[in-house]
Enzyme design. Structure first.
Site, PDB file in Angstrom:
ATOM      1  N   LYS A   1     -12.031  -0.808   3.824  1.00 42.54           N
ATOM      2  CA  LYS A   1     -11.563  -0.036   2.666  1.00 42.54           C
ATOM      3  C   LYS A   1     -12.645  -0.075   1.571  1.00 42.54           C
ATOM      4  CE  LYS A   1      -6.818  -1.141   4.025  1.00 42.54           C
ATOM      5  NZ  LYS A   1      -6.561  -0.010   4.939  1.00 42.54           N
TER       6      LYS A   1
ATOM      7  N   SER B   1       0.797  -1.221   0.000  1.00 47.38           N
ATOM      8  CA  SER B   1       0.000   0.000   0.000  1.00 47.38           C
ATOM      9  C   SER B   1       0.832   1.274   0.000  1.00 47.38           C
ATOM     10  CB  SER B   1      -0.946   0.005   1.195  1.00 47.38           C
ATOM     11  OG  SER B   1      -0.208  -0.017   2.388  1.00 47.38           O
TER      12      SER B   1
ATOM     13  N   HIS C   1      -5.969  -4.163   0.181  1.00 43.86           N
ATOM     14  CA  HIS C   1      -6.006  -3.116  -0.843  1.00 43.86           C
ATOM     15  C   HIS C   1      -6.363  -3.695  -2.216  1.00 43.86           C
ATOM     16  CE1 HIS C   1      -4.686   0.382   1.456  1.00 43.86           C
ATOM     17  NE2 HIS C   1      -3.956  -0.467   2.147  1.00 43.86           N
TER      18      HIS C   1
HETATM   19  N1  PLP Z   1      -3.323  -5.366   6.002  1.00 46.82           N
HETATM   20  C1  PLP Z   1      -3.102  -4.383   5.129  1.00 46.82           C
HETATM   21  C2  PLP Z   1      -2.287  -4.654   3.905  1.00 46.82           C
HETATM   22  C3  PLP Z   1      -3.615  -3.097   5.365  1.00 46.82           C
HETATM   23  O1  PLP Z   1      -3.377  -2.107   4.503  1.00 46.82           O
HETATM   24  C4  PLP Z   1      -4.374  -2.869   6.533  1.00 46.82           C
HETATM   25  C5  PLP Z   1      -4.913  -1.513   6.854  1.00 46.82           C
HETATM   26  O2  PLP Z   1      -4.232  -0.531   6.844  1.00 46.82           O
HETATM   27  C6  PLP Z   1      -4.574  -3.932   7.411  1.00 46.82           C
HETATM   28  C7  PLP Z   1      -4.052  -5.172   7.115  1.00 46.82           C
HETATM   29  C8  PLP Z   1      -5.388  -3.747   8.650  1.00 46.82           C
HETATM   30  O3  PLP Z   1      -6.740  -3.726   8.298  1.00 46.82           O
HETATM   31  P1  PLP Z   1      -7.826  -3.200   9.347  1.00 46.82           P
HETATM   32  O4  PLP Z   1      -7.928  -1.732   9.164  1.00 46.82           O
HETATM   33  O5  PLP Z   1      -9.070  -3.952   8.986  1.00 46.82           O
HETATM   34  O6  PLP Z   1      -7.318  -3.589  10.697  1.00 46.82           O
END
Ligand code: PLP
Length: 392
Positions: free
Chosen positions: A239, A180, A208
């Protein structure tokens, strides 16, 4: 002042003097393409609101009706009295969408990743993790007793070398589907090939990607036509799928059942609120009914990346609505974001420790709900401000 406060105060001064302090900007409206910040309307280019569903009226309606029918909260973990019909429905809907045996919900994807590895792997097993994997994967792996191997970002030679050397009982390759900070899509097809060659299993965190990447939004594996070959997919509702909160793991019956028995963030944390569960069902339904959202996002991505490159900016990644505009110097990145805000373009600068030192950037995030006018305004503002700062 207590010792702890004076230690932290010094650290904070240090963070500020390096230009690395993150100020939270407060938005004064619902999450939308156009929002109010500091009392003025700006075009929002920093939400993970990829499909513009964060304030969708059908999703809002579903959430309100769910509160009426299913109540506000459950006051229980899933296995005591926190599982309603709707939780099972959402799990089944996701399993069908991702063509997996089963799915287990978590309060967040951070929790899903935190509770995955230690639950299913032990000291005889090995994890092969991309160096740029999300913090939640790194933390989840830290909790696990399996042997840890970190391979260079998307470097298949390095991964293969490490797989070749391993004598572990179970080998698991763990990767973000999309990185990301860089807007790059992991080479999931090549990872699947290596997994087959070295009898490994694959885990992809598609936060993402779920909902919009690939022809029908099934994520990075669909993008590479290998959806049926991934063993474990973790993702978020925070998201593209409405942007509220919640996460999940989709995998085989055995993996999901084991997580239900032993995964700590699942066992020892409250069940997902009914309004979220029903609203997320609606989000997935809308995406499946209306592929034009995905197609519009793809068109916006291609247009914006092409035009901004033509203006002379260095852009990372490919084919993804995360568009990192490289500035390198942290203070310059902050300055540029402030100048853009003056022109009503709302973007966030990213610097260390979120990205490596000296690699500060502005991360533009596109949505299917951006119009061409929105995109052009941003492109022109970037050009004007970039020239003033001698970035281009
Ligand atoms: N994994 C990735 C690649 C992310 O970008 C994010 C969020 O920023 C997460 C996990 C965590 O997700 P959540 O916001 O549902 O805890």
């Amino acid at each position: 002042m207590k010792t702890i406060d004076s230690i932290l105060q010094k650290q904070l001064v240090d963070i500020k003097s390096q230009g690395l302090y993150k100020n939270e900007r407060v938005i004064e409206t619902a999450q939308e393409t156009e929002i109010d910040v500091f009392g003025k309307k700006v075009i929002n280019f920093c939400a993970n609101n990829y499909l513009g569903l964060a304030n969708n009226k059908d999703i809002r309606k579903a959430a309100i009706e769910a509160i009426e029918e299913w109540g506000f909260g459950l006051g229980s973990v899933r296995f005591i009295c926190g599982t309603q019909t709707i939780h099972k429905e959402l799990e089944n809907q996701i399993s069908k969408f991702l063509r997996m045996d089963d799915t287990i919900l978590y309060s967040s994807c951070f929790d899903a990743n935190g509770g995955l590895f230690e639950t299913i792997l032990g000291p005889d097993d090995a994890i092969f993790s991309d160096e740029l994997n999300h913090a939640s994967i790194i933390d989840g792996i830290r909790l696990c007793k399996a042997q840890k191997n970190v391979y260079k970002n998307c470097d298949m030679d390095d991964l293969e070398q490490k797989l070749k050397e391993s004598k572990a009982r179970v080998k698991m390759i763990a990767t973000d589907g999309v990185f990301s900070m860089d807007g790059t899509i992991a080479p999931v097809d090549q990872i699947v090939e290596l997994a087959k060659k070295y009898s490994a299993i694959t885990m992809v965190d598609d936060c993402h990607a779920t909902g919009f990447l690939g022809k029908t939004g099934r994520g990075s594996a669909e993008y590479f036509n290998v959806l049926d070959e991934i063993d474990i997919i973790t993702s978020t509702f925070g998201k593209a799928l409405g942007g509220a909160s919640g996460g999940f793991v989709s995998a085989s019956t055995e993996i999901v059942d084991t997580l239900r028995q032993k995964s700590r963030p699942y066992l020892f944390s409250n069940s997902l609120a009914p309004a979220l569960v029903v609203a997320c069902q609606k989000a997935i339904e809308l995406i499946q009914q209306n592929l034009s959202l995905i197609n519009q996002l793809r068109d916006n991505t291609r247009y914006f990346r092409k035009k901004l490159s033509e203006k002379g900016f260095e852009i990372k990644g490919n084919d993804h609505p995360i568009v990192p505009v490289m500035i390198y110097d942290a203070k310059n990145a902050v300055k540029l974001s402030e100048m853009l805000l003056e022109k009503n373009i709302y973007v966030i600068p990213f610097s260390f420790p979120v990205v490596p030192k000296g690699e500060a950037r502005i991360r533009v995030q596109l949505s299917s709900s951006h119009t061409k006018e929105h995109l052009d305004k941003a492109i022109n503002a970037f050009y004007d401000c970039g020239r003033k700062l001698n970035i281009i």
